[in-house]
Scaffold this motif. Structure first.
Motif, mmCIF file in Angstrom:
data_model
loop_
_atom_site.group_PDB
_atom_site.id
_atom_site.type_symbol
_atom_site.label_atom_id
_atom_site.label_comp_id
_atom_site.label_asym_id
_atom_site.label_seq_id
_atom_site.Cartn_x
_atom_site.Cartn_y
_atom_site.Cartn_z
ATOM 1 N N HIS A 1 0.825 -1.200 0.000
ATOM 2 C CA HIS A 1 0.000 0.000 0.000
ATOM 3 C C HIS A 1 0.862 1.254 0.000
ATOM 4 O O HIS A 1 1.914 1.283 0.636
ATOM 5 N N SER A 2 0.401 2.268 -0.694
ATOM 6 C CA SER A 2 1.044 3.581 -0.627
ATOM 7 C C SER A 2 -0.034 4.626 -0.387
ATOM 8 O O SER A 2 -1.148 4.530 -0.927
ATOM 9 N N GLU A 3 0.305 5.634 0.435
ATOM 10 C CA GLU A 3 -0.667 6.680 0.766
ATOM 11 C C GLU A 3 -0.624 7.767 -0.304
ATOM 12 O O GLU A 3 -0.258 8.913 -0.073
ATOM 13 N N SER A 4 -1.022 7.368 -1.503
ATOM 14 C CA SER A 4 -1.072 8.265 -2.650
ATOM 15 C C SER A 4 -1.957 7.620 -3.700
ATOM 16 O O SER A 4 -2.253 6.416 -3.626
ATOM 17 N N GLU B 1 -6.373 12.502 -7.681
ATOM 18 C CA GLU B 1 -5.956 13.386 -6.595
ATOM 19 C C GLU B 1 -7.079 14.355 -6.218
ATOM 20 O O GLU B 1 -7.740 14.935 -7.073
ATOM 21 N N GLY C 1 -9.637 5.770 -3.461
ATOM 22 C CA GLY C 1 -8.399 5.044 -3.660
ATOM 23 C C GLY C 1 -8.343 4.341 -5.005
ATOM 24 O O GLY C 1 -9.222 4.497 -5.864
ATOM 25 N N GLY D 1 -10.235 5.260 0.687
ATOM 26 C CA GLY D 1 -9.644 6.586 0.822
ATOM 27 C C GLY D 1 -8.457 6.734 -0.109
ATOM 28 O O GLY D 1 -8.193 5.882 -0.966
ATOM 29 N N PRO D 2 -7.690 7.831 0.037
ATOM 30 C CA PRO D 2 -6.612 8.141 -0.922
ATOM 31 C C PRO D 2 -5.375 7.263 -0.750
ATOM 32 O O PRO D 2 -4.272 7.734 -0.479
ATOM 33 N N TRP D 3 -5.570 5.970 -0.915
ATOM 34 C CA TRP D 3 -4.489 4.984 -0.870
ATOM 35 C C TRP D 3 -4.500 4.197 -2.165
ATOM 36 O O TRP D 3 -5.546 4.050 -2.803
ATOM 37 N N THR D 4 -3.348 3.654 -2.524
ATOM 38 C CA THR D 4 -3.256 2.727 -3.656
ATOM 39 C C THR D 4 -2.811 1.364 -3.160
ATOM 40 O O THR D 4 -1.864 1.261 -2.384
ATOM 41 N N ARG E 1 -2.871 -4.071 7.389
ATOM 42 C CA ARG E 1 -2.530 -2.650 7.318
ATOM 43 C C ARG E 1 -3.537 -1.768 8.038
ATOM 44 O O ARG E 1 -3.182 -0.809 8.713
ATOM 45 N N PHE E 2 -4.827 -2.078 7.903
ATOM 46 C CA PHE E 2 -5.873 -1.201 8.421
ATOM 47 C C PHE E 2 -6.715 -1.797 9.545
ATOM 48 O O PHE E 2 -7.540 -1.093 10.125
#
Length: 234
Positions: free
Chosen positions: A44-47, A53, A58, A104-107, A140-141
């Motif tokens: 996971h990356s927080e982008s 954007e 996500g 949310g804004p994660w990939t 992760r979450f």
């Protein structure tokens, strides 16, 4: 008449899922189906990609590769047209079960590397990737948010007509001579995500297609059971 490995026409190959195989990844499995083995990781990356954007949603992206020693003849380390098509299929399939608003804004980055190929590598990648993604989200979450993000389960299997006989889960020796070759991706609840079918040796009838879909449905039900067992143990 039984097949080369002794299976009946409506049987899948033996499946083994080893959760947590790659310990540096949030989620990973070593997925084996007969002679096909795929290592799948989920990180996971927080982008998010630029086109997402500021939208608060996500994304999930997938990559697929056959490792150089996965076939008798060495495969170069490069992404060709086939690999690109397969990784797009994997990404589409997994995005069908992810609530991107809840993510949310994660990939989520899914990597599928074929260690050993004996037919059905794309369907094995999808089936193994579901478990890897589920484990990764849970680790992760936490389990509650993971359940919100992952709306459904998903699995895939190959079917085909070989020597006039509808068969489930083709190995390479069967796939290479099939008159009809198809891959079916389905949700655990029963909705079809994708059906890829080709008459390699000519045309096929609606009745034959229905037979293949019936075989695939039964095979995916069985794969779903194996996935659940792996997640309980992981």
């Amino acid at each position: 008449m039984s097949r080369r490995d002794g299976r009946n026409d409506d049987e899948i190959r033996p499946v083994r899922i080893v959760p947590g195989f790659a310990t540096n990844s949030a989620g990973s499995v070593l997925y084996s189906c007969g002679g096909t083995t795929v290592l799948v990781t989920a990180q996971h990356s927080e982008s998010v990609p630029p086109f997402l954007e500021g939208k608060g949603v996500g994304w999930l992206t997938a990559e697929y590769a056959m490792l150089p020693g996965s076939t008798p003849s060495r495969i170069s380390r490069r992404t060709d047209g086939r690999a690109t098509e397969i990784q797009r299929l994997i990404g589409r399939s997994l995005r069908a079960i992810v609530d991107r608003q809840a993510l949310g804004p994660w990939t989520i980055h899914v990597d599928c590397d074929v260690v050993n190929a004996d037919g059905g590598t794309r369907t094995a990648a999808i089936t193994g990737a579901y478990v890897a993604v589920a484990l990764g989200l849970r680790n992760r979450f936490g389990p509650e948010r993971a359940a919100e993000v992952l709306k459904e389960s998903i699995a895939a299997v190959s079917v085909g007509i070989v020597g006039g006989r509808p068969m489930l889960d083709l190995d390479y020796s069967e796939d290479s001579k099939a008159e009809v070759d198809a891959n079916v991706v389905r949700l655990g609840s029963g909705g079809l995500v994708e059906v890829q079918g080709t008459g390699e040796g000519g045309v096929y009838s609606r009745r034959q297609l229905d037979q293949l879909l019936d075989l695939a449905e039964a095979g995916i039900d069985r794969l779903g059971q194996v996935q659940r067992e792996a997640l309980q143990g992981g």
